[in-house]
Design a protein around this motif. Structure first.
Motif, PDB file in Angstrom:
ATOM      1  N   ASN A  21      41.074 -29.019  86.918  1.00 18.47           N
ATOM      2  CA  ASN A  21      41.293 -27.588  87.072  1.00 18.47           C
ATOM      3  C   ASN A  21      40.277 -26.751  86.306  1.00 18.47           C
ATOM      4  O   ASN A  21      40.358 -25.536  86.287  1.00 18.47           O
ATOM      5  N   SER A  22      39.315 -27.395  85.651  1.00 20.96           N
ATOM      6  CA  SER A  22      38.321 -26.687  84.856  1.00 20.96           C
ATOM      7  C   SER A  22      37.425 -25.829  85.749  1.00 20.96           C
ATOM      8  O   SER A  22      37.019 -26.257  86.832  1.00 20.96           O
ATOM      9  N   PRO A  23      37.082 -24.624  85.279  1.00 14.45           N
ATOM     10  CA  PRO A  23      36.248 -23.746  86.088  1.00 14.45           C
ATOM     11  C   PRO A  23      34.775 -24.155  86.118  1.00 14.45           C
ATOM     12  O   PRO A  23      34.007 -23.627  86.902  1.00 14.45           O
ATOM     13  N   LEU A  24      34.374 -25.105  85.277  1.00 18.97           N
ATOM     14  CA  LEU A  24      32.968 -25.507  85.251  1.00 18.97           C
ATOM     15  C   LEU A  24      32.662 -26.395  86.450  1.00 18.97           C
ATOM     16  O   LEU A  24      33.170 -27.493  86.573  1.00 18.97           O
ATOM     17  N   ALA A  25      31.835 -25.920  87.333  1.00 19.92           N
ATOM     18  CA  ALA A  25      31.534 -26.659  88.553  1.00 19.92           C
ATOM     19  C   ALA A  25      30.359 -27.603  88.371  1.00 19.92           C
ATOM     20  O   ALA A  25      30.275 -28.616  89.044  1.00 19.92           O
ATOM     21  N   ASP A  26      29.437 -27.286  87.466  1.00 19.55           N
ATOM     22  CA  ASP A  26      28.225 -28.076  87.314  1.00 19.55           C
ATOM     23  C   ASP A  26      28.087 -28.590  85.888  1.00 19.55           C
ATOM     24  O   ASP A  26      27.609 -27.872  85.013  1.00 19.55           O
ATOM     25  N   PRO A  27      28.483 -29.845  85.622  1.00 20.21           N
ATOM     26  CA  PRO A  27      28.368 -30.377  84.272  1.00 20.21           C
ATOM     27  C   PRO A  27      26.924 -30.506  83.792  1.00 20.21           C
ATOM     28  O   PRO A  27      26.657 -30.520  82.609  1.00 20.21           O
ATOM     29  N   TYR A  28      25.958 -30.555  84.729  1.00 14.77           N
ATOM     30  CA  TYR A  28      24.559 -30.675  84.341  1.00 14.77           C
ATOM     31  C   TYR A  28      24.041 -29.390  83.693  1.00 14.77           C
ATOM     32  O   TYR A  28      23.003 -29.392  83.063  1.00 14.77           O
ATOM     33  N   ALA A  29      24.779 -28.289  83.858  1.00 17.89           N
ATOM     34  CA  ALA A  29      24.388 -27.042  83.207  1.00 17.89           C
ATOM     35  C   ALA A  29      24.636 -27.113  81.696  1.00 17.89           C
ATOM     36  O   ALA A  29      23.984 -26.428  80.925  1.00 17.89           O
ATOM     37  N   VAL A  30      25.563 -27.958  81.265  1.00 17.60           N
ATOM     38  CA  VAL A  30      25.906 -28.095  79.844  1.00 17.60           C
ATOM     39  C   VAL A  30      25.333 -29.384  79.260  1.00 17.60           C
ATOM     40  O   VAL A  30      24.810 -29.390  78.157  1.00 17.60           O
ATOM     41  N   VAL A  31      25.422 -30.475  80.013  1.00 14.41           N
ATOM     42  CA  VAL A  31      24.953 -31.787  79.558  1.00 14.41           C
ATOM     43  C   VAL A  31      23.786 -32.212  80.439  1.00 14.41           C
ATOM     44  O   VAL A  31      23.929 -32.265  81.659  1.00 14.41           O
ATOM     45  N   PRO A  32      22.629 -32.518  79.848  1.00 13.39           N
ATOM     46  CA  PRO A  32      21.481 -32.934  80.663  1.00 13.39           C
ATOM     47  C   PRO A  32      21.750 -34.261  81.378  1.00 13.39           C
ATOM     48  O   PRO A  32      22.667 -34.993  81.018  1.00 13.39           O
ATOM     49  N   ALA A  33      20.941 -34.572  82.369  1.00 16.01           N
ATOM     50  CA  ALA A  33      21.118 -35.808  83.131  1.00 16.01           C
ATOM     51  C   ALA A  33      20.842 -37.043  82.271  1.00 16.01           C
ATOM     52  O   ALA A  33      21.499 -38.070  82.427  1.00 16.01           O
ATOM     53  N   ARG A  38      25.665 -33.813  71.753  1.00 16.30           N
ATOM     54  CA  ARG A  38      26.549 -33.769  70.592  1.00 16.30           C
ATOM     55  C   ARG A  38      27.942 -33.334  71.027  1.00 16.30           C
ATOM     56  O   ARG A  38      28.156 -32.882  72.152  1.00 16.30           O
ATOM     57  N   ILE A  39      28.868 -33.455  70.126  1.00 13.87           N
ATOM     58  CA  ILE A  39      30.279 -33.238  70.451  1.00 13.87           C
ATOM     59  C   ILE A  39      30.562 -31.832  70.975  1.00 13.87           C
ATOM     60  O   ILE A  39      31.380 -31.654  71.868  1.00 13.87           O
ATOM     61  N   ASP A  40      29.882 -30.821  70.452  1.00 13.97           N
ATOM     62  CA  ASP A  40      30.138 -29.451  70.909  1.00 13.97           C
ATOM     63  C   ASP A  40      29.803 -29.273  72.389  1.00 13.97           C
ATOM     64  O   ASP A  40      30.495 -28.549  73.106  1.00 13.97           O
ATOM     65  N   GLN A  41      28.746 -29.943  72.852  1.00 16.84           N
ATOM     66  CA  GLN A  41      28.391 -29.879  74.268  1.00 16.84           C
ATOM     67  C   GLN A  41      29.443 -30.585  75.125  1.00 16.84           C
ATOM     68  O   GLN A  41      29.790 -30.117  76.200  1.00 16.84           O
ATOM     69  N   ILE A  42      29.927 -31.709  74.625  1.00 20.22           N
ATOM     70  CA  ILE A  42      30.925 -32.483  75.368  1.00 20.22           C
ATOM     71  C   ILE A  42      32.221 -31.694  75.511  1.00 20.22           C
ATOM     72  O   ILE A  42      32.819 -31.630  76.583  1.00 20.22           O
ATOM     73  N   LEU A  43      32.640 -31.057  74.416  1.00 25.29           N
ATOM     74  CA  LEU A  43      33.927 -30.360  74.420  1.00 25.29           C
ATOM     75  C   LEU A  43      33.901 -29.078  75.260  1.00 25.29           C
ATOM     76  O   LEU A  43      34.953 -28.520  75.546  1.00 25.29           O
ATOM     77  N   LYS A  44      32.719 -28.637  75.681  1.00 22.66           N
ATOM     78  CA  LYS A  44      32.647 -27.515  76.618  1.00 22.66           C
ATOM     79  C   LYS A  44      33.106 -27.950  78.007  1.00 22.66           C
ATOM     80  O   LYS A  44      33.540 -27.139  78.811  1.00 22.66           O
ATOM     81  N   LEU A  45      32.998 -29.244  78.292  1.00 25.63           N
ATOM     82  CA  LEU A  45      33.372 -29.771  79.603  1.00 25.63           C
ATOM     83  C   LEU A  45      34.719 -30.475  79.618  1.00 25.63           C
ATOM     84  O   LEU A  45      35.391 -30.497  80.643  1.00 25.63           O
ATOM     85  N   ILE A  46      35.073 -31.100  78.515  1.00 26.14           N
ATOM     86  CA  ILE A  46      36.311 -31.865  78.445  1.00 26.14           C
ATOM     87  C   ILE A  46      37.261 -31.108  77.519  1.00 26.14           C
ATOM     88  O   ILE A  46      37.004 -31.010  76.322  1.00 26.14           O
ATOM     89  N   PRO A  47      38.340 -30.569  78.052  1.00 29.38           N
ATOM     90  CA  PRO A  47      39.209 -29.660  77.297  1.00 29.38           C
ATOM     91  C   PRO A  47      40.145 -30.363  76.314  1.00 29.38           C
ATOM     92  O   PRO A  47      41.353 -30.421  76.522  1.00 29.38           O
TER      93      PRO A  47
END
Length: 91
Positions: A21-33, A38-47
């Motif tokens: 249900n997360s509104p983030l459609a593109d995880p590559y925008a936060v985490v590179p391919a 680091r953990i702060d980047q991960i927690l932007k995608l995994i609630p």
């Protein structure tokens, strides 16, 4: 032991529902391919909270990080993308 497994499964299914249900459609925008994150980047995608993340790492729910320095842990971006695809699958 059984209650720990049930609790872990409950946490994982809860995270799957929340991630789906997360509104983030593109995880590559936060985490590179490729590379490291680091953990702060991960927690932007995994609630989940940092404490829940570290508990999940210890229990084997989430990937193990790589110690980068005295107080720094990183994760392979590929491992995080694999986790995201597993969590986003609807069963």
């Amino acid at each position: 032991m059984k209650s720990t497994i049930v609790k872990s499964c409950t946490k994982a299914s809860s995270v799957k529902r929340e991630f789906h249900n997360s509104p983030l459609a593109d995880p590559y925008a936060v985490v590179p391919a490729t590379g490291f994150v680091r953990i702060d980047q991960i927690l932007k995608l995994i609630p989940v909270s940092k404490n829940t993340w570290w508990t999940g790492v210890r229990e084997g729910i989430y990937p193990t990080g790589i110690k980068w320095g005295h107080r720094t842990t990183v994760w392979k971006a590929e491992d995080i993308h694999q986790l995201i695809s597993e969590l986003s699958e609807v069963k």
